[in-house]
Design an enzyme around this catalytic site. Sequence first.
Site, short mmCIF file in Angstrom:
data_model
loop_
_atom_site.label_atom_id
_atom_site.label_comp_id
_atom_site.label_asym_id
_atom_site.label_seq_id
_atom_site.Cartn_x
_atom_site.Cartn_y
_atom_site.Cartn_z
N LYS A 195 0.81 -1.19 0.03
CA LYS A 195 -0.04 0.08 0.03
C LYS A 195 0.92 1.33 0.13
O LYS A 195 1.91 1.38 0.71
CB LYS A 195 -1.11 0.11 1.15
CG LYS A 195 -1.79 -1.23 1.31
CD LYS A 195 -3.12 -1.13 0.57
CE LYS A 195 -3.77 -2.27 0.82
NZ LYS A 195 -5.27 -2.08 0.13
N HIS A 219 -10.89 -9.51 -6.85
CA HIS A 219 -10.56 -8.69 -5.47
C HIS A 219 -10.68 -9.40 -4.45
O HIS A 219 -11.87 -10.02 -4.39
CB HIS A 219 -11.22 -7.43 -5.54
CG HIS A 219 -10.85 -6.38 -4.49
ND1 HIS A 219 -11.58 -6.59 -3.45
CD2 HIS A 219 -9.80 -5.86 -4.12
CE1 HIS A 219 -11.15 -5.79 -2.54
NE2 HIS A 219 -9.93 -5.22 -2.89
#
Length: 191
Positions: A60, A191
């Site tokens: 991230k 996802h």
Amino acid sequence: MVPQNNNYVIHDHYVRSFYNTIALFRRAEEISRHIQEQSFQEAKAIEQSLKQGFKAIKIKLGDVDAQRELHVVAEVRRMIGPHVALMVDYNQSLSPKEAIRRIRMIEPYDIHWVEEPVAAEDLQGHAKVRQAVNVGIQTGENWWFPRDAERALSAQACDMMMPDLMKIGGITGWLSVMGMASAASIPVSSH
């Protein structure tokens, strides 16, 4: 009674400033320790994933400090080596202009793809980023129903699609998106 002496006021100001500065340093130390501990935990998780045989790592990004992000990407790439795919997820945190700037900064680290660098609904922004960088753009986790996938394809907003099974309309919606992606020769992952 507070003395009316200017020296007292000046002294009081400096004492308060001193204590505020000490409080800020202590807070900065706490934050620094937290970041170091978090970085240590993340490094351990990456090492564990590599030991388990994973051939791809996603991290991230979206930090306020682009130079810190660059350092993180460089360190992760060094840690995982050249034979493990490195993907990054900006979690919709950037403007198209800033996304282009930051992605160009990390391109030398052989990034496999960048996930949602701009707001999910900003398909033109995704398309602009996609055209300006040399890294694949992945999006789709925030699409609602196959119509959003169709819009993204029409806008040429992505190189890869990642629909979320629940948001895209269940299995039927996911299969519909798979068909669109197949027709457009765009890879899909869930996802």
